[in-house]
Enzyme design. Structure first.
Site, PDB file in Angstrom:
ATOM      1  N   GLU A 287       3.581  -7.308  -2.901  1.00  0.00           N
ATOM      2  CA  GLU A 287       4.062  -8.667  -3.177  1.00  0.00           C
ATOM      3  C   GLU A 287       4.658  -9.297  -1.926  1.00  0.00           C
ATOM      4  OE1 GLU A 287       6.406  -7.567  -6.572  1.00  0.00           O
ATOM      5  OE2 GLU A 287       4.551  -7.139  -7.651  1.00  0.00           O
TER       6      GLU A 287
ATOM      7  N   GLU B 299      -0.116   2.090  -3.990  1.00  0.00           N
ATOM      8  CA  GLU B 299      -0.117   1.102  -5.075  1.00  0.00           C
ATOM      9  C   GLU B 299      -1.357   0.218  -4.950  1.00  0.00           C
ATOM     10  OE1 GLU B 299       4.078   0.456  -6.772  1.00  0.00           O
ATOM     11  OE2 GLU B 299       3.808  -0.992  -5.165  1.00  0.00           O
TER      12      GLU B 299
ATOM     13  N   LYS C  95      12.137  -5.364  -8.745  1.00  0.00           N
ATOM     14  CA  LYS C  95      11.632  -6.666  -8.277  1.00  0.00           C
ATOM     15  C   LYS C  95      12.734  -7.725  -8.480  1.00  0.00           C
ATOM     16  CE  LYS C  95       7.032  -4.922  -9.000  1.00  0.00           C
ATOM     17  NZ  LYS C  95       5.621  -5.133  -9.284  1.00  0.00           N
TER      18      LYS C  95
ATOM     19  N   GLY D  28       1.285  -4.629 -12.237  1.00  0.00           N
ATOM     20  CA  GLY D  28       1.690  -5.638 -13.217  1.00  0.00           C
ATOM     21  C   GLY D  28       0.535  -6.139 -14.067  1.00  0.00           C
TER      22      GLY D  28
ATOM     23  N   SER E  81       1.344  -0.098 -12.867  1.00  0.00           N
ATOM     24  CA  SER E  81       1.263   0.060 -14.330  1.00  0.00           C
ATOM     25  C   SER E  81       1.475   1.498 -14.790  1.00  0.00           C
ATOM     26  CB  SER E  81      -0.066  -0.494 -14.868  1.00  0.00           C
ATOM     27  OG  SER E  81      -0.179  -1.875 -14.561  1.00  0.00           O
TER      28      SER E  81
ATOM     29  N   HIS F 192       5.816  -3.690   0.335  1.00  0.00           N
ATOM     30  CA  HIS F 192       5.272  -3.863  -1.014  1.00  0.00           C
ATOM     31  C   HIS F 192       4.186  -4.949  -0.991  1.00  0.00           C
ATOM     32  CE1 HIS F 192       4.944  -4.805  -5.251  1.00  0.00           C
ATOM     33  NE2 HIS F 192       5.388  -3.582  -5.460  1.00  0.00           N
TER      34      HIS F 192
ATOM     35  N   ASN G 120      11.265   0.007  -9.174  1.00  0.00           N
ATOM     36  CA  ASN G 120      11.324  -1.215  -8.369  1.00  0.00           C
ATOM     37  C   ASN G 120      11.577  -2.352  -9.348  1.00  0.00           C
ATOM     38  OD1 ASN G 120      10.953  -3.453  -6.797  1.00  0.00           O
ATOM     39  ND2 ASN G 120       8.774  -3.102  -6.388  1.00  0.00           N
TER      40      ASN G 120
HETATM   41  P1  13P Z   1       4.229  -2.297 -12.382  1.00  0.00           P
HETATM   42  O1  13P Z   1       4.663  -0.886 -12.725  1.00  0.00           O
HETATM   43  O2  13P Z   1       4.958  -3.342 -13.125  1.00  0.00           O
HETATM   44  O3  13P Z   1       2.738  -2.419 -12.431  1.00  0.00           O
HETATM   45  O4  13P Z   1       4.647  -2.507 -10.839  1.00  0.00           O
HETATM   46  C1  13P Z   1       4.305  -1.552  -9.926  1.00  0.00           C
HETATM   47  C2  13P Z   1       4.973  -1.872  -8.644  1.00  0.00           C
HETATM   48  O5  13P Z   1       4.644  -2.840  -7.999  1.00  0.00           O
HETATM   49  C3  13P Z   1       6.067  -1.002  -8.212  1.00  0.00           C
HETATM   50  O6  13P Z   1       6.429  -1.300  -6.919  1.00  0.00           O
END
Ligand code: 13P
Length: 255
Positions: free
Chosen positions: A100, A170, A15, A176, A216, A98, A13
């Site tokens: 976010e 997740e 982002k 992150g 992560s 997601h 992803n």
């Molecule tokens: P990170 O791997 O940067 O923690 O992000 C995970 C994520 O949100 C994947 O959708």
């Protein structure tokens, strides 16, 4: 339940990272590194990168996905993109729900359900994200929260359509932050998701479902996470922006 009944999938992803030319360059770099993968490989890129990504991935084992789509087919929804628009481009996957999107863009379990139905209806494969907040884990309500997210998101999804769904667990506190769930924590919630799906559909449907861990995940911890019985690959943020790291994670899921 048996891991061989389902396919592991490693999805990146990206982002809001990479311009179209940067996307092309990164995919060209990744292609030879993941060519021998014995798992699904998906890259979910920003909307404007999709044409360049599809072109760069053509003829390779990398499938391309988007990171969201709207629940209506068309209309007065400024700034939104429909599932049909993505499908016509040749996009195969879309991430829905997601954290976010839930946190910053007002996404709720109900809109996640609507977007899931619309994406499946458009012929896309859905990577459906669920996961608890840190406070919820501390309150001991992770299981209830995640089971509810799964149940609401899948409302109206048929057993046949379920074969086009991947669920990504997740935990929001692990995204992150560099703070990964332990492999046992990931396994526990992925198993709970599988049991929830078994109750909603059937044990065989649940056994065939790909359930990823995300948060992560990196080149160092992927091996242990994807080695767990109920963890079928991962949804990778930061580490999917580095070809070398991403390919190590793909290799871990290919064992
Ligand atoms: P990170 O791997 O940067 O923690 O992000 C995970 C994520 O949100 C994947 O959708």
């Amino acid at each position: 339940m048996n891991k061989t009944l389902r396919k592991a999938v490693i999805a990146g992803n990206w982002k809001m990272n990479k311009t179209p030319s940067e996307a092309k360059a990164l995919i060209e770099e990744m292609k030879p590194l993941v060519a021998d993968a014995d798992c699904g490989v998906v890259l979910c890129v920003p909307f404007v990168d999709l044409p360049a990504a599809l072109e760069a991935a053509k003829g390779s084992n990398i499938a391309i996905g988007a990171q969201n789509c709207h629940f209506e087919k068309s209309g007065a929804f400024t700034g939104e993109i429909s599932g049909g628009m993505l499908a016509e481009l040749g996009v195969e996957y879309v991430i829905i729900g997601h954290s976010e999107r839930r946190q910053y863009f007002g996404e709720t379990d109900v809109t996640v359900n609507k977007r899931t139905l619309a994406a499946l209806d458009a012929g896309l494969k859905v990577i459906l994200c669920v996961g608890e907040l840190l406070e919820q884990r501390e309150q001991g309500i992770t299981d209830e929260i995640v089971a509810m997210q799964v149940k609401v998101a899948l409302q109206g999804v048929t057993a046949e359509q379920l074969s086009n769904v991947i669920i990504a667990y997740e935990p929001v506190w692990a995204i992150g932050t560099g703070r990964t769930a332990t492999a046992d924590q990931a396994e526990e919630v992925c198993a709970l998701i599988r049991n929830t799906v078994a109750g909603l559909y059937c044990p065989n449907c649940a056994a065939a479902l790909t359930i990823q861990y995300g948060g992560s995940m990196n080149a160092k911890n992927a091996d242990e996470l994807v080695g767990k019985e109920n963890v079928d690959g991962g949804l990778i943020g930061g580490a999917s922006l580095k070809a070398a790291d991403f390919s190590v994670i793909v290799a871990a899921a290919s064992k």
